[in-house]
Design an enzyme around this catalytic site. Structure first.
Site, short mmCIF file in Angstrom:
data_model
loop_
_atom_site.label_atom_id
_atom_site.label_comp_id
_atom_site.label_asym_id
_atom_site.label_seq_id
_atom_site.Cartn_x
_atom_site.Cartn_y
_atom_site.Cartn_z
N ASN A 1 0.86 -1.20 0.00
CA ASN A 1 0.00 0.00 0.00
C ASN A 1 0.89 1.24 0.00
OD1 ASN A 1 -2.79 1.06 0.41
ND2 ASN A 1 -1.97 1.84 2.34
N HIS B 1 -4.89 9.94 -1.65
CA HIS B 1 -5.07 11.21 -0.93
C HIS B 1 -4.83 12.34 -1.95
CE1 HIS B 1 -5.34 9.31 2.98
NE2 HIS B 1 -4.23 8.63 2.73
N GLU C 1 -7.57 4.68 0.72
CA GLU C 1 -7.62 5.76 1.73
C GLU C 1 -8.11 7.06 1.10
OE1 GLU C 1 -3.93 6.08 3.89
OE2 GLU C 1 -3.61 3.91 3.88
N ASP D 1 -9.43 10.49 -0.04
CA ASP D 1 -10.00 11.79 0.28
C ASP D 1 -9.49 12.78 -0.76
OD1 ASP D 1 -7.35 12.24 1.32
OD2 ASP D 1 -8.03 11.76 3.35
#
Length: 490
Positions: free
Chosen positions: A207, A243, A271, A273
Site C-alpha cells: 500500500n 489522498h 484511503e 480523500d
C-alpha cells in the site's frame, strides 16, 4: 493529535505536501445539484451490486461518535482501522502485545456485517522506538515475530492485510528505513511470506500514496510487484491510497490500475480523500464531485479493482486540516454529517439514481422561541434581514423549500429567497431576503437533527442571542445544537 481523529502520518504528510505546492488551475466540471439527494440505495449496496465494496476508516474514538457510526453502518461495508492495528499500538514494547483496540474495531465491523482490511503490519512510521533501536541482526526476527503474532491473532477474521505500507520514495526507490537497512529489499518478500504463513486466506497487499497514476513511484511499485511474483511471493494486491488535491486526480489512474491487474493482482483504492483549500467554494465542491465520480468510474472499468475506501467518514473528523493547514472538506460528508455533491456523484457513478426531495413548505418555526421566521412588515425590499415573530399564517411567514435548495417566500406577487448577506461565511452574517438567483448562498439544507445549514457557509440558521422575543433577528452561526438553531417547516 486531535482526540478521536485519524492522525497525520508523518511520511505521508511530507510526500503529499510536495503535491500541494503544485496546485494547478483545473477547469471546473459541469455543475451538479448541490443539495443532498435521497439515494436509491446505500453506497455499500450499490457497490455490492457491482461486485465491489465501499469502505471507510474508523478509530476506536469514532465508535463513540453516534453521528459517525450512524453513517458508517448503513453506508459502508469495509472497515479499515485508523490506528488500532499499527505496530505502536499492537506491540508497544518488545514481545508485549495489545490487541484490544483492534478487536474493538473488528467487533463493530462484524456487528454491522462489514469486512475488515488489516492496516498494517510493517511501516516505517508509527513504529515504537524499541524497533528502531534494535541491533541490525535482530530486526528480521522482531519483524517476523510481530507479523506472525498479529496475523495469527486475526487469522481467518480479516479480508486483507496491508503487509508493507508506504515502502517507496517519490523517485521510485525504496525507503531507507530500519527494515531496508537490516535486510535490504528482501524484507518485503519476507514480510509477505511470513504473513501468508500466519493467515493463508487473507489477501496480502502493498500500500502506498502517489502511485495512483503512472509515474516514477508507481513504476517502482510495478517493478517490485513483478519481481515478487516472479519469485513466487504470495502478493495478492496493490493499494492506491488516493489522498488527492481537488482537481488533480491523475488521468492515467485507470491505465495504472489495469497494468497491475494484468500482473494478476487485485487493486483497491484504500484511503480516498480529496482535499480543498478552505473555505471550500461551490466550484471546488463541484470539482470534488467530479473527482469522486471519475475515481469510481476508473475502478469499475478495471475488473480486478475490488473496491474503494474513504479515509474517514466526514469532514469534521478528517485528518486533513491537522496535517495540511488551510485545507479540508476532503470527504463526501460535511462537518454536520450531511452528504455533499461528491456523495451524489458517487451514487450516480455506482449506477444509482437520486431523487430530489419534493418541495415542502409552510411556516418556518423557531423551536426554541415558539415563533416563526418573518419578513418584517411584509416588505419586498431586497436586503431586509428576517426576524422571528408570533406565527400568524400570513404570506410573509410562508416559505417553500424547493428542488434547488432555496427557501423562497412570496408576498404581494414578489418572490424572494433567504440569502446569506454578501455571500458571507462568518458568524453573524445576516440572513436577508433577496431576489432568487440560484447561488450557493441561497441554498439551504434542512437536516434531520432540526438544523438548517447554508450550503456555501456550512453555518446554521440561528436566532441572535437565543432570543425568544418578537423582532429578534436571524443570522448564521457555527452549529452548536442549541434550541435557537432548531427549526421545523410545516
Amino acid at each position: 493529535m486531535i482526540p478521536g481523529r485519524i492522525p497525520a502520518r508523518r511520511g505521508l504528510a511530507r510526500g503529499l505536501a510536495m503535491t500541494a505546492a503544485a496546485v494547478l488551475a483545473i477547469p471546473v466540471a459541469a455543475a451538479l445539484t448541490v443539495q443532498p439527494a435521497t439515494a436509491a440505495t446505500s453506497l455499500r449496496g450499490l457497490a455490492e451490486a457491482q461486485n465491489r465494496y465501499f469502505g471507510t476508516a474508523l478509530t476506536d474514538g469514532d465508535l463513540n461518535n453516534s453521528a459517525e457510526t450512524n453513517i458508517a453502518g448503513p453506508q459502508f461495508d469495509m472497515v479499515t482501522p485508523g490506528n488500532e492495528m499499527k505496530w505502536d499500538t499492537t506491540e508497544p514494547s518488545n514481545g508485549s502485545y495489545n490487541f484490544g483496540p483492534g478487536d474493538q474495531i473488528l467487533s463493530w465491523a462484524q456487528a454491522h456485517n462489514d469486512r475488515v482490511r488489516g492496516h498494517n503490519l510493517v511501516w516505517h512510521s508509527q513504529l515504537p522506538g524499541w524497533v528502531n533501536s534494535l541491533p541490525q541482526n535482530q530486526v528480521q526476527g522482531a519483524m517476523e515475530a510481530h507479523i506472525t503474532t498479529e496475523a495469527t491473532h486475526y487469522k481467518g477474521k480479516l479480508y486483507a492485510w496491508d503487509v508493507v505500507n508506504e515502502p517507496f520514495n517519490e523517485d521510485g526507490s525504496l525507503r531507507q528505513d530500519v527494515f531496508d537497512k537490516a535486510m535490504g529489499t528482501n524484507y518485503i518478500a519476507d514480510a509477505i511470506r511470513t504473513a501468508h504463513a500466519a493467515d493463508p486466506n487473507a489477501k496480502l497487499y502493498l500500500n502506498d500514496y502517489n502511485i495512483e497514476g503512472e509515474n516514477a513511484k508507481s513504476d517502482g511499485m510495478y517493478n517490485l510487484a513483478k519481481s515478487l511474483l516472479s519469485q513466487g511471493v504470495p502478493l495478492n494486491g496493490i493499494g492506491l491510497e488516493s489522498h488527492f488535491i481537488v482537481g488533480q486526480v491523475p488521468s492515467t489512474m485507470q491505465a495504472n490500475m489495469q497494468r497491475f491487474a494484468a500482473l494478476g493482482l487485485d487493486v483497491a483504492v484504500t484511503e480516498l480523500d480529496d482535499r480543498i483549500q478552505l473555505p471550500a467554494s461551490s466550484a471546488n465542491l463541484q470539482q470534488q464531485a467530479a473527482d469522486y465520480a471519475n475515481i469510481v468510474k476508473d475502478c469499475l472499468a478495471v475488473s480486478r479493482c475490488v473496491g474503494i475506501s474513504q479515509w474517514g467518514v466526514d469532514d469534521g473528523n478528517s485528518w486533513i486540516p491537522g496535517t495540511f493547514p488551510g485545507y479540508g472538506a476532503a470527504t463526501m460528508y460535511d462537518q454536520n454529517f450531511q452528504p455533499k455533491p461528491a456523495y451524489n456523484s458517487t451514487v450516480s457513478a455506482l449506477g444509482g439514481g437520486s431523487t430530489p426531495p419534493p418541495p415542502s413548505g409552510g411556516a418556518l418555526h423557531a423551536v426554541g422561541a415558539g415563533k416563526c421566521v418573518d419578513v418584517p412588515n411584509s416588505t419586498t425590499t431586497s436586503g431586509t434581514q428576517v426576524q422571528i415573530y408570533s406565527c400568524d399564517g400570513q404570506a410573509n411567514q410562508a416559505f417553500t423549500h424547493n428542488s434547488a435548495g432555496e427557501l423562497a417566500v412570496t408576498d404581494a406577487g414578489v418572490t424572494d429567497c433567504l440569502d446569506a448577506n454578501g455571500k458571507g461565511t462568518t458568524n453573524g452574517t445576516k440572513v436577508i431576503i433577496y431576489p432568487c438567483n440560484g447561488q450557493p448562498n441561497q441554498q439551504w439544507t434542512i437536516n434531520s437533527n432540526g438544523t438548517i445549514t447554508g450550503v456555501q457557509s456550512g453555518l446554521c440558521l440561528d436566532v441572535t442571542g437565543a432570543s425568544t422575543a418578537n423582532g429578534a433577528l436571524v443570522e448564521l452561526w457555527t452549529c452548536n445544537g442549541g434550541s435557537n438553531q432548531q427549526w421545523t417547516l410545516s
